[in-house]
Design an enzyme around this catalytic site. Structure first.
Site, PDB file in Angstrom:
ATOM      1  N   HIS A  16      -3.547   0.592   8.259  1.00 14.68           N
ATOM      2  CA  HIS A  16      -2.097   1.285   8.425  1.00 14.68           C
ATOM      3  C   HIS A  16      -2.335   2.347   7.283  1.00 14.68           C
ATOM      4  O   HIS A  16      -1.767   3.755   7.907  1.00 14.68           O
ATOM      5  CB  HIS A  16      -1.443   0.194   7.684  1.00 14.68           C
ATOM      6  CG  HIS A  16       0.138   0.768   7.526  1.00 14.68           C
ATOM      7  ND1 HIS A  16       0.848  -0.263   8.108  1.00 14.68           N
ATOM      8  CD2 HIS A  16       0.749   1.493   6.382  1.00 14.68           C
ATOM      9  CE1 HIS A  16       2.317   0.669   7.970  1.00 14.68           C
ATOM     10  NE2 HIS A  16       1.963   1.502   6.624  1.00 14.68           N
ATOM     11  N   GLU A  17      -3.188   2.702   5.701  1.00 17.81           N
ATOM     12  CA  GLU A  17      -2.359   3.299   5.275  1.00 17.81           C
ATOM     13  C   GLU A  17      -3.640   4.783   6.018  1.00 17.81           C
ATOM     14  O   GLU A  17      -2.560   5.775   5.141  1.00 17.81           O
ATOM     15  CB  GLU A  17      -3.417   2.982   3.403  1.00 17.81           C
ATOM     16  CG  GLU A  17      -2.091   1.364   2.595  1.00 17.81           C
ATOM     17  CD  GLU A  17      -0.578   1.784   2.732  1.00 17.81           C
ATOM     18  OE1 GLU A  17      -0.447   3.006   2.614  1.00 17.81           O
ATOM     19  OE2 GLU A  17      -0.477   0.799   3.155  1.00 17.81           O
TER      20      GLU A  17
ATOM     21  N   GLY B  97       1.151  -1.240   0.730  1.00 19.17           N
ATOM     22  CA  GLY B  97      -0.136   0.032   0.023  1.00 19.17           C
ATOM     23  C   GLY B  97       0.982   1.432  -0.067  1.00 19.17           C
ATOM     24  O   GLY B  97       2.527   1.495   0.475  1.00 19.17           O
TER      25      GLY B  97
ATOM     26  N   GLN C 234       2.862  10.105   1.474  1.00 20.93           N
ATOM     27  CA  GLN C 234       4.341   9.104   1.713  1.00 20.93           C
ATOM     28  C   GLN C 234       5.303   9.750   0.351  1.00 20.93           C
ATOM     29  O   GLN C 234       6.377   9.709   0.009  1.00 20.93           O
ATOM     30  CB  GLN C 234       4.556   7.392   1.439  1.00 20.93           C
ATOM     31  CG  GLN C 234       3.291   7.053   2.848  1.00 20.93           C
ATOM     32  CD  GLN C 234       4.021   5.694   2.867  1.00 20.93           C
ATOM     33  OE1 GLN C 234       2.558   4.989   2.340  1.00 20.93           O
ATOM     34  NE2 GLN C 234       4.636   4.787   2.784  1.00 20.93           N
TER      35      GLN C 234
ATOM     36  N   CYS D 128       6.928  -0.804   6.130  1.00 26.05           N
ATOM     37  CA  CYS D 128       5.951   0.477   5.814  1.00 26.05           C
ATOM     38  C   CYS D 128       7.118   1.340   4.525  1.00 26.05           C
ATOM     39  O   CYS D 128       9.054   1.237   5.247  1.00 26.05           O
ATOM     40  CB  CYS D 128       6.262   1.642   6.574  1.00 26.05           C
ATOM     41  SG  CYS D 128       4.976   3.423   6.609  1.00 26.05           S
ATOM     42  N   LEU D 129       6.769   1.741   3.864  1.00 25.41           N
ATOM     43  CA  LEU D 129       7.416   2.279   2.513  1.00 25.41           C
ATOM     44  C   LEU D 129       8.631   2.972   3.190  1.00 25.41           C
ATOM     45  O   LEU D 129       9.888   3.553   2.971  1.00 25.41           O
ATOM     46  CB  LEU D 129       7.346   2.258   1.662  1.00 25.41           C
ATOM     47  CG  LEU D 129       6.473   1.050   0.611  1.00 25.41           C
ATOM     48  CD1 LEU D 129       6.032   1.265  -0.738  1.00 25.41           C
ATOM     49  CD2 LEU D 129       8.127   0.115   0.552  1.00 25.41           C
TER      50      LEU D 129
ATOM     51  N   HIS E 100      -1.880   7.073   7.816  1.00 21.69           N
ATOM     52  CA  HIS E 100      -0.950   7.908   6.932  1.00 21.69           C
ATOM     53  C   HIS E 100      -1.818   9.163   6.905  1.00 21.69           C
ATOM     54  O   HIS E 100      -1.110  10.127   7.305  1.00 21.69           O
ATOM     55  CB  HIS E 100      -0.593   7.230   5.655  1.00 21.69           C
ATOM     56  CG  HIS E 100       0.550   6.007   5.893  1.00 21.69           C
ATOM     57  ND1 HIS E 100       1.818   6.607   6.270  1.00 21.69           N
ATOM     58  CD2 HIS E 100       0.543   5.364   4.713  1.00 21.69           C
ATOM     59  CE1 HIS E 100       2.855   5.975   5.795  1.00 21.69           C
ATOM     60  NE2 HIS E 100       2.211   5.057   5.534  1.00 21.69           N
TER      61      HIS E 100
HETATM   62 NI    NI Z   1       3.012   3.118   5.660  1.00 14.13          NI
END
Ligand code: NI
Length: 182
Positions: free
Chosen positions: A149-150, A47, A52, A107-108, A153
């Site tokens: 999670h997304e 995701g 991000q 997480c990226l 953000h």
């Molecule tokens: Ni993330």
């Protein structure tokens, strides 16, 4: 299309509350979504949220392939656990059951790490898709986890701030050893 630079933990854009998208069908939103999908796939993520990629708008993309869900599930159970590549603009989450489930997250924006996070296991979410359509689904398991999670953000939250036990914040490369020792 372009692969975008991903903001990492500590960049202020990740700590902001993202703004609503006033016109989900605007060409610049479609452009952003295309770039986000390309960036997510390139980075091998499940995701990605717009903050991000340094865009503080309420847009997320994610997928929950069957390979990420519990292999012990029956066909019927699996339904809410998987979802194809999905774009959600201005998403909203309703928790359907406060009972939580733990799972490893990455997480990226927090590269190389994994953390054990408890989250509600059963949710409903809604939002606007890339064609301007309303999307409404129930989700469980990894599917419920990736959406929460997304959407975190969009509130300026990264998964470590959801962790109750920071001894379970580890390097991805050590997860095998950690689980063996557990
Ligand atoms: Ni993330």
């Amino acid at each position: 299309m372009a692969i975008l630079k991903i903001a990492r933990m500590g960049h202020p854009v990740l700590a902001l509350r993202a703004r609503e998208v006033p016109d989900p069908r605007a060409p610049e939103i479609r452009h952003l979504v295309n770039d986000m999908v390309e960036t997510m796939i390139d980075a091998n993520g499940a995701g990605l949220a717009a903050p991000q990629v340094h865009v503080p708008l309420r847009v997320v993309v994610f997928q929950a392939p069957g390979t990420r869900s519990d292999p012990g599930l029956s066909e019927v159970e699996r339904f809410d656990h998987t979802c194809p590549l999905t774009v959600l603009i201005n998403p909203q989450i309703t928790v359907l059951d406060e009972a939580t489930e733990g799972g490893w997250e990455g997480c990226l924006s927090v590269p190389g790490l994994r953390g054990w996070v408890e989250r509600p296991a059963h949710i409903r979410y809604r939002g606007i898709g890339i064609e301007g359509e309303m999307i409404e689904r129930e989700a469980r398991g990894f599917h419920a986890r990736v959406v929460q999670h997304e959407c975190d953000h969009l509130e300026g939250r990264l998964y470590p701030s959801r962790m109750s036990d920071l001894t379970r914040l580890i390097f991805e490369s050590e997860i095998r050893h950690f689980q063996q020792a557990g």
